[in-house]
Design a protein around this motif. Structure first.
Motif, mmCIF file in Angstrom:
data_model
loop_
_atom_site.group_PDB
_atom_site.id
_atom_site.type_symbol
_atom_site.label_atom_id
_atom_site.label_comp_id
_atom_site.label_asym_id
_atom_site.label_seq_id
_atom_site.Cartn_x
_atom_site.Cartn_y
_atom_site.Cartn_z
ATOM 1 N N ARG A 95 0.826 -1.205 0.000
ATOM 2 C CA ARG A 95 0.000 0.000 0.000
ATOM 3 C C ARG A 95 0.866 1.263 0.000
ATOM 4 N NH1 ARG A 95 -5.522 -0.438 1.813
ATOM 5 N NH2 ARG A 95 -5.259 1.700 2.573
ATOM 6 N N THR A 96 1.973 1.218 0.742
ATOM 7 C CA THR A 96 2.852 2.386 0.815
ATOM 8 C C THR A 96 3.486 2.671 -0.544
ATOM 9 O OG1 THR A 96 3.335 1.994 3.154
ATOM 10 C CG2 THR A 96 4.900 3.346 1.943
ATOM 11 N N ALA A 97 3.934 1.615 -1.232
ATOM 12 C CA ALA A 97 4.558 1.802 -2.546
ATOM 13 C C ALA A 97 3.568 2.363 -3.563
ATOM 14 C CB ALA A 97 5.132 0.483 -3.048
ATOM 15 N N GLY A 98 2.290 2.080 -3.368
ATOM 16 C CA GLY A 98 1.278 2.574 -4.293
ATOM 17 C C GLY A 98 0.668 3.899 -3.891
ATOM 18 N N ALA A 99 1.122 4.443 -2.761
ATOM 19 C CA ALA A 99 0.556 5.703 -2.270
ATOM 20 C C ALA A 99 1.159 6.893 -3.013
ATOM 21 C CB ALA A 99 0.815 5.834 -0.772
ATOM 22 N N PRO A 100 0.424 7.996 -3.116
ATOM 23 C CA PRO A 100 0.931 9.178 -3.832
ATOM 24 C C PRO A 100 2.246 9.721 -3.270
ATOM 25 C CG PRO A 100 -1.430 9.373 -3.426
ATOM 26 C CD PRO A 100 -0.968 8.172 -2.667
ATOM 27 N N GLY A 101 2.444 9.615 -1.961
ATOM 28 C CA GLY A 101 3.656 10.174 -1.355
ATOM 29 C C GLY A 101 4.757 9.160 -1.136
ATOM 30 N N HIS A 102 4.796 8.106 -1.963
ATOM 31 C CA HIS A 102 5.767 7.035 -1.718
ATOM 32 C C HIS A 102 7.215 7.515 -1.812
ATOM 33 C CE1 HIS A 102 6.945 6.499 -5.974
ATOM 34 N NE2 HIS A 102 5.683 6.803 -6.241
ATOM 35 N N ASP A 103 7.497 8.495 -2.677
ATOM 36 C CA ASP A 103 8.871 8.977 -2.804
ATOM 37 C C ASP A 103 9.311 9.742 -1.549
ATOM 38 O OD1 ASP A 103 6.958 10.870 -3.378
ATOM 39 O OD2 ASP A 103 8.111 11.844 -4.974
ATOM 40 N N ARG A 104 8.387 10.477 -0.943
ATOM 41 C CA ARG A 104 8.702 11.185 0.304
ATOM 42 C C ARG A 104 8.983 10.190 1.425
ATOM 43 N NH1 ARG A 104 5.566 11.834 4.341
ATOM 44 N NH2 ARG A 104 3.690 11.351 3.129
ATOM 45 N N ILE A 105 8.175 9.134 1.497
ATOM 46 C CA ILE A 105 8.397 8.100 2.512
ATOM 47 C C ILE A 105 9.733 7.407 2.269
ATOM 48 C CG2 ILE A 105 7.536 5.892 3.401
ATOM 49 C CD1 ILE A 105 4.693 6.968 2.754
#
Length: 223
Positions: A95-105
């Motif tokens: 889910r995190t990899a598919g989230a809009p802010g994945h690069d920030r994470i």
């Protein structure tokens, strides 16, 4: 002015939970009401309610006629935990990899990863353990799942115990950091499938390391 009851309960809850998580209350420790009333300046009522809440969430176990104890965790309990984490952490990473802010994470994970490497170089297992938990917690939070996060948070006490043991398996920490690197790369690339696969592989490998470590320890105790 009267302090609301739920505020007093939260104060007691937070105090005991923090003591369990930071190791001040070690596995097997008995937790009783009277010392807490003296430490916190609270009446027994909110403290009893807080201990009951912590017992429901797995931070404490209730023993009839003896009170509450910090769970020690059997070998089977710890290994079962890794089975649960494999599924839970895998879903969170996907889910995190598919989230809009994945690069920030991913940027935040990269900073944690650099600190993990320094902790290993310094042979600071306690620091590494905190950073490892922070790495996974960030992925839990990045999932954006309102249901997954509280489930994962309720496993933290057991997760800490398992991580502390698996980290002692010879050669495990450098491999674990390399596995974190693969998870980080998949999240940065926005690749949910790869993120889940690498995370599941990582948690499974940690469980296998724990199994080997406990097997060696158990064997050493045999006559």
């Amino acid at each position: 002015m009267t302090v609301p009851r739920h505020t007093l309960l939260n104060a007691a809850y937070d105090h005991v939970r923090a003591a369990i998580l930071d190791g001040s209350l070690t596995p097997g420790s008995r937790v009783t009401v009277r010392p807490l009333t003296e430490q916190l300046g609270l009446s027994p009522t909110p403290i009893k309610a807080a201990l009951a809440a912590l017992e429901r969430q797995g931070f404490l176990v209730a023993v009839p006629h003896r009170g509450y104890f910090v769970p020690e965790g059997s070998t089977d309990d710890l290994l079962e935990l890794y089975e649960l984490r494999e599924a839970l952490d895998g879903i969170a990473a996907r889910r995190t990899a598919g989230a809009p802010g994945h690069d920030r994470i991913a940027d935040q994970l990269e900073r944690l990863l650099a600190r993990q490497r320094k902790a290993i170089e310094a042979n600071n297992l306690q620091s590494y353990g905190e950073l490892d938990l922070a790495f996974h917690r960030l992925i839990w939070e990045g999932s954006g799942s309102r249901r997954l996060i509280p489930i994962a948070e309720n496993l933290i006490a057991q997760v800490r115990m398992g991580n502390r043991l698996s980290a002692q398996a010879p050669g495990r920490l450098p491999v674990a950091v390399d596995e974190h690197e693969a998870i980080l790369a998949a999240i940065r690339d926005g690749d949910p499938r790869a993120a889940e696969r690498h995370t599941r592989d990582h948690v499974r490998a940690a469980g296998q390391a724990l199994r080997r470590y406990l097997g060696v320890a158990g064997g050493a105790e045999q006559p």
